[in-house]
Design a protein around this motif. Sequence first.
Motif, short mmCIF file in Angstrom:
data_model
loop_
_atom_site.label_atom_id
_atom_site.label_comp_id
_atom_site.label_asym_id
_atom_site.label_seq_id
_atom_site.Cartn_x
_atom_site.Cartn_y
_atom_site.Cartn_z
N VAL A 103 0.92 -1.03 0.09
CA VAL A 103 0.04 -0.03 0.01
C VAL A 103 0.80 1.29 -0.01
N GLY A 162 5.67 7.54 9.58
CA GLY A 162 4.76 6.77 8.95
C GLY A 162 3.84 6.16 10.20
N ALA A 163 2.75 5.36 9.37
CA ALA A 163 1.92 4.96 10.42
C ALA A 163 2.65 3.92 11.28
N THR A 164 3.79 3.40 11.27
CA THR A 164 4.31 2.41 12.44
C THR A 164 4.59 3.31 13.51
N ASN A 167 1.38 4.55 15.02
CA ASN A 167 0.78 3.57 15.84
C ASN A 167 1.25 3.92 17.23
N HIS A 206 -2.31 -5.39 11.57
CA HIS A 206 -1.17 -5.03 10.74
C HIS A 206 0.17 -5.35 11.67
N SER A 208 2.62 -3.78 12.06
CA SER A 208 3.31 -2.77 12.54
C SER A 208 2.96 -2.21 13.93
N GLN A 253 -8.76 -1.43 13.52
CA GLN A 253 -8.35 -1.09 12.16
C GLN A 253 -9.27 -0.49 11.26
N GLY A 255 -9.18 -0.28 7.50
CA GLY A 255 -8.59 -0.49 6.26
C GLY A 255 -7.76 -1.81 6.54
N LEU A 257 -5.51 -4.74 5.16
CA LEU A 257 -4.34 -4.78 4.18
C LEU A 257 -4.79 -5.44 2.87
N ASP A 282 -5.47 1.64 14.04
CA ASP A 282 -4.67 1.68 12.78
C ASP A 282 -5.44 2.07 11.61
N ALA A 284 -3.89 3.35 8.36
CA ALA A 284 -2.64 3.67 7.96
C ALA A 284 -3.09 4.28 6.42
N PHE A 285 -4.03 3.62 5.74
CA PHE A 285 -4.79 4.00 4.38
C PHE A 285 -6.23 4.19 4.67
N ASP A 311 -1.38 7.54 7.53
CA ASP A 311 -0.26 7.92 6.71
C ASP A 311 -0.87 8.80 5.64
N HIS A 313 1.75 9.56 3.44
CA HIS A 313 2.47 9.10 2.14
C HIS A 313 1.83 8.10 1.51
N LYS A 314 0.71 7.60 2.17
CA LYS A 314 -0.29 6.45 1.24
C LYS A 314 -1.15 7.21 0.52
C1 LIG Z 1 1.39 0.81 5.64
C2 LIG Z 1 0.80 0.28 6.96
C3 LIG Z 1 1.17 0.40 8.10
C4 LIG Z 1 2.60 0.97 8.31
O1 LIG Z 1 2.71 2.21 7.80
P1 LIG Z 1 4.27 2.48 7.52
O2 LIG Z 1 3.88 3.97 6.70
O3 LIG Z 1 4.78 1.70 6.68
O4 LIG Z 1 4.82 2.78 8.70
C5 LIG Z 1 0.38 0.27 9.39
N1 LIG Z 1 -0.84 -0.10 9.07
C6 LIG Z 1 -1.32 -0.61 7.75
C7 LIG Z 1 -2.71 -1.21 7.76
C8 LIG Z 1 -0.77 -0.19 6.59
O5 LIG Z 1 -1.10 -0.38 5.49
#
Ligand SMILES: *Cc1c(COP(=O)(O)O)cnc(C)c1O
Length: 480
Positions: A103, A162-164, A167, A206, A208, A253, A255, A257, A282, A284-285, A311, A313-314
């Motif tokens: 993603v 980032g999302a890591t 989180n 996820h 992360s 969560q 979204g 993956l 979480d 992230a996207f 994120d 950046h996603k």
């Molecule tokens: C990409 C992603 C992350 C981690 O994000 P980073 O920006 O790579 O640190 C966490 N949770 C989900 C659901 C993701 O898709």
Amino acid sequence: MVFSVGCWGLFRGRIRVYPSTVTAQPDDYRDALDRARYHSIEWLESLTTRPVAPRQKADEVAEHFRVPLQESSIDPAEVIDELATFAEPGLMGIPSGRFFGWVMGGTLPSALASDWLVSAWDQNAAMRFATPATASIEEAAEDWLLDLLGLPASSGVGFTTGATMANFVGLAAGRKKALDDVGWDLRADGLSGSPRITVLAGAESHVSVDMALRYLGLGLATPVAADDQGRIRVDALKEALDAASGPTILCLQAGNLHSGAFDPFLEAIELARARGAWVHVDGAFGLWAAVSRSWAPALNGLELADSWATDAHKTLNVPYDCGVAIVADRALLRSEFGAHTDYLILDAHGDPFERVPEMSRRARGIPVWAALRSLGREGTIALVERLARNARELAQGLSALPGVEVLNEVVFTQVCLSFGTDERTRDVTQALIADGAVWMSGSRWQGREVLRISVSNWSTDATDVAASIDAVRRAMAAAG
Ligand SMILES: *Cc1c(COP(=O)(O)O)cnc(C)c1O
């Protein structure tokens, strides 16, 4: 000046060697930046026609770069030419409209150009007093984000890598609150000897989230059963909460993956609340679905959580590295990450460094501001809806091919495909990657090999969708 990529011999002859005690030349910035601009545009303009996959592997690229460091200095512009030329065969077309791996997402023009400025300005975005421009622009972006995502306007927002790490920030705030509630002074006494915190997370959370919990010394989460779309099951959550004792954190969560699915927020958060548990999401996207009314039913109750990670950046398509940590209790966030020493000049409003793990960092919130400013509210909604529409169209087009099965309900930007047996799915995935016209990742989901599509790039259009369906058709034929 026109420089054709690949003619390394041409510029090698022109390398200007400085004396080793190099001093700045007046045109250094101009020349180096002109070269960077030239190579950037070459790269971006090549995306529509180049194969998405890199042509060289890491060890092949390394042959050009892992050379003994020379003694003398080299003209900065020459360094940029060398860098761009030898990196090019090893670049993945991640900003391409035909890249659907993991993603990821591409980069909006406004976001990319503003990121160049961020580098040129070289502001350390830690303190309002020292870097007022970047602090206030990031604050504007924070306000817009909370508004667009429908989250409490008084939340604290930090721009992480980032999302890591987003989180990590949300869960760190949860850890602090969980131990505050039982009278344990985490800051003074650390985790050694503290009451145990039970962390619950959906079975398909996820990785992360696990990483963040590990960094925080909280150990592994207790997995809570998920349904066939990867959503946490409310009955299983109720059982897990009944079985848990002491301070508790629940990770949800937005979204998944593989399926893009959203956890049932309202029911899950109500259960957690009744137990006094902290709820972290979480997203992230998937948190970006909250910008559009289309997903309001699926996201019902999302705003009731305590912390959220996403994120930029996603889905928002800003350059790496840009995550967003949001904590409803702004003061709690500040008390967890803030620091007070004599040499820092603090602002009563709260400083950017008090909301993230880093002390010094680039102003990574600026591309968020530029992206949102350029898109506007309607453009942001349209971006997210377009990604999901492209995912649906890919799923429809691909499921019409004989022997292709779409395994998930396509509710957002993710599509999981099977081509029959695990072996055939692997073969088609390999053939597709070898073909190079598009990039999709292989994975394993719910006991089956899958080809996974993540539509995350703002620039993906109908032509890319059609070309991608063709590429899968070719890969199926090649796999026999
Ligand atoms: C990409 C992603 C992350 C981690 O994000 P980073 O920006 O790579 O640190 C966490 N949770 C989900 C659901 C993701 O898709």
